[in-house]
Enzyme design. Structure first.
Site, short mmCIF file in Angstrom:
data_model
loop_
_atom_site.label_atom_id
_atom_site.label_comp_id
_atom_site.label_asym_id
_atom_site.label_seq_id
_atom_site.Cartn_x
_atom_site.Cartn_y
_atom_site.Cartn_z
N GLY A 126 0.29 -1.10 -0.19
CA GLY A 126 0.12 -0.24 0.42
C GLY A 126 1.06 1.27 -0.57
O GLY A 126 1.02 1.86 -1.11
N THR A 127 1.74 1.38 1.05
CA THR A 127 3.01 2.19 0.69
C THR A 127 3.32 3.30 0.20
O THR A 127 2.01 4.42 0.65
CB THR A 127 4.10 1.25 -0.51
OG1 THR A 127 5.07 0.92 0.28
CG2 THR A 127 3.71 2.05 -1.62
N THR A 128 4.54 4.14 1.42
CA THR A 128 4.42 5.30 0.96
C THR A 128 6.19 5.23 0.25
O THR A 128 7.16 4.44 1.18
CB THR A 128 5.07 5.79 2.39
OG1 THR A 128 3.12 6.28 3.42
CG2 THR A 128 4.87 6.96 2.04
N LYS A 171 11.37 -2.44 -0.35
CA LYS A 171 10.17 -1.72 -1.71
C LYS A 171 11.59 -0.92 -2.20
O LYS A 171 10.56 -0.16 -2.97
CB LYS A 171 9.43 -1.09 -0.61
CG LYS A 171 8.64 -1.49 -0.07
CD LYS A 171 7.20 -0.84 0.60
CE LYS A 171 6.19 -1.37 1.31
NZ LYS A 171 5.40 -0.46 1.95
#
Length: 210
Positions: free
Chosen positions: A9-11, A42
């Protein structure tokens, strides 16, 4: 649980500094509202002078990384030189249009200096000084907007990445569980040790991890 059901989902963050670029991300992977993994890679090295952050489907991300790493290596073998950041971004943008559910940042350092590009799922790519992709990007960009300045040092870039990730992880449930930060300059790709990130986070008065 199938691999392609997992989402980072992430940043993710890309920052252009005076002498190089910062590539950073959190480490959480989710499956709907479930935290599936807390130690997800990531930020990837895709060449001696290149890095890439990934947001989106985990299976697509891993396939993309393997493919791009191979193409960058083949380019260096054929040309005897590192691929430029613009050329790598163009290649990734062309590949992603084949149906990869991803949002990416490609960054690196070449003979023209440091560069970071955001790449969307439709194959669009844009260069900027400060970038963030993922579900927490609005919070990260907000944190960076007032703090970014041109010609930032490496340490200032690291501090900005930590602040941006912290802001996103504080507000976005799909982002969390640690930070990955890499630095790319004329000497190549360097991962910032986790111990250094933890120590600097504490010095900034922030909590690690969220």
């Amino acid at each position: 649980m199938t691999e392609d059901a997992l989402k980072t989902g992430t940043t993710t963050v890309g920052i252009k500094c005076k002498d190089g670029v910062i590539m950073a991300s959190d480490q959480r992977a989710t499956m709907s509202n479930i935290i599936a993994h807390r130690d997800v890679q990531k930020v990837y090295q895709i060449g001696d002078n290149l890095g890439m952050t990934i947001a989106g489907m985990v299976g697509d991300a891993q396939l993309m990384v393997r493919y791009i790493q191979t193409e960058v290596d083949l380019y260096k073998m054929r040309k005897g030189a590192n691929m430029s950041v613009h050329a790598a971004s163009t290649m990734v943008a062309n590949v992603i249009r084949q149906g990869f559910y991803l949002g990416l940042i490609v960054g690196g350092y070449d003979r023209t200096g440091g560069h970071v590009y955001s790449i969307d799922g439709a194959g669009g790519y844009i260069e900027d000084n400060v970038l963030s992709v993922g579900s927490g990007s609005v919070f990260a960009l907000g944190a960076m907007a007032s703090r970014y300045k041109e010609d930032m040092s490496k340490q200032e870039g690291i501090d900005l990445a930590i602040t941006a990730l912290y802001s996103a992880m504080s507000r976005d449930s799909a982002s969390g569980d640690g930070m990955l930060i890499s630095w790319i300059d004329k000497d190549g790709y360097q991962e910032i040790p986790n111990e250094e990130i933890r120590a600097r986070t504490a010095e900034l008065g922030l909590k690690y991890p969220l």
